[in-house]
Design a protein around this motif. Structure first.
Motif: not given
Length: 310
Positions: A108-113, A82-89, A140-145
């Protein structure tokens, strides 16, 4: 190598969580508007999910390391993890015009995961207003509101260079910094390049390319060496990386930064990044719309010559 370790940096489960395993070092923070008793339970669940996913990451990456350290190019073999695919993408959109390996996006991919793992299983109403997963400066961020995030930048001595503000309504959910003073080798001269993009993996890959572009090819004051002579197992192999730089005059600094700005603006036009800030020896260039630059945060950037496109 010891196994994954975790600790609360503020001495309480209501503070920041620190996760470390080998070279991976995460700091995780959450902000809730819920009542205090409800916050604690939700925070504990998010931390538990982060730690569970984190415990698998290093082994997952090591299994495909040869592929992840090989040059990416259109049509290359795809990884399975999964992480490797994010890296490649993240690197493939850059691979047609540049040398790049999936390792350019690993932090970055590790943080996203890990962020995705924290959010998994939460209803929208249960999610925090803000989560950040900081992997050595790649975030990696999650923001809402009404939540926002201030992206502060500073020199090695702590002197502030300015900040961008990311709001929940912005497309940005990833931040990364690259350059000669960072953790990785660089082919360019930039002290640092900070990039905001849709994901941390995308920002990580783009920051690498932009930092490489801040350069003065063939300049006698710039010292270079094969990457594998600096770091034995570097994914850059025999490609030259910058190992030192002598005196540069103001015109040379401007030329190097302008090369990087051209690349950053190209990536903005291609939709691969949202904003970028480039720094070299007191010089600054910004790739952003003018309404994304607030004078109170970036007094230097208010000068027209510091901007990219308006």
């Amino acid at each position: 190598m010891s196994g994954p370790a975790g600790a609360y940096l503020d001495g309480t489960p209501d503070g920041r969580l620190h996760l470390q395993h080998g070279p991976i070092d995460l700091v995780i923070g959450l902000a809730y508007d819920a009542a205090a008793d409800r916050q604690s339970a939700l925070r504990e669940r998010a931390h538990r999910q982060a730690a569970r996913r984190f415990s698998t990451i290093l082994d997952e990456l090591v299994r495909e390391l040869p592929l992840l350290k090989a040059q990416a190019h259109p049509g290359c073999r795809q990884p399975s993890g999964t992480i490797a695919r994010k890296m490649m993408a993240a690197v493939l959109p850059l691979s047609g015009a540049h040398f790049i390996t999936p390792m350019a996006a690993v932090a970055g991919a590790v943080a996203d995961t890990v962020l995705e793992a924290m959010l998994d299983g939460f209803d929208k109403e249960e999610c925090p207003q803000r989560i950040y997963v900081n992997n050595g400066g790649d975030i990696a961020l999650f923001l809402q509101g009404e939540a926002d995030w201030r992206v502060g930048m500073a020199r090695d001595d702590g002197t502030g260079l300015g900040a961008f503000t990311v709001r929940a309504s912005d497309p940005v959910r990833g931040i990364a910094t690259s350059g000669r003073r960072g953790r990785s080798l660089s082919m360019g001269l930039a002290d640092s390049v900070t990039v905001l993009a849709e994901t941390a993996a995308a920002a990580d890959a783009a920051a690498t390319i932009i930092a490489n572009a801040v350069d003065l090819p063939g300049h006698p004051a710039v010292f270079r060496a094969p990457a594998h002579s600096v770091v034995d197992d570097s994914d850059l192999g025999a490609r030259l990386v910058v190992t030192g730089c002598g005196d540069l005059d103001a015109g040379e600094i401007a030329e190097a930064l302008d090369r990087g700005l051209t690349k950053a603006e190209q990536l903005r036009a291609d939709g691969l990044i949202d904003r970028a800030a480039l720094f070299l020896r007191g010089g600054v260039r910004i790739a952003a719309r003018r309404d994304e630059i607030h004078p109170k945060d970036f007094e230097k950037f208010a000068k027209p010559e510091m901007h990219g496109h308006a």
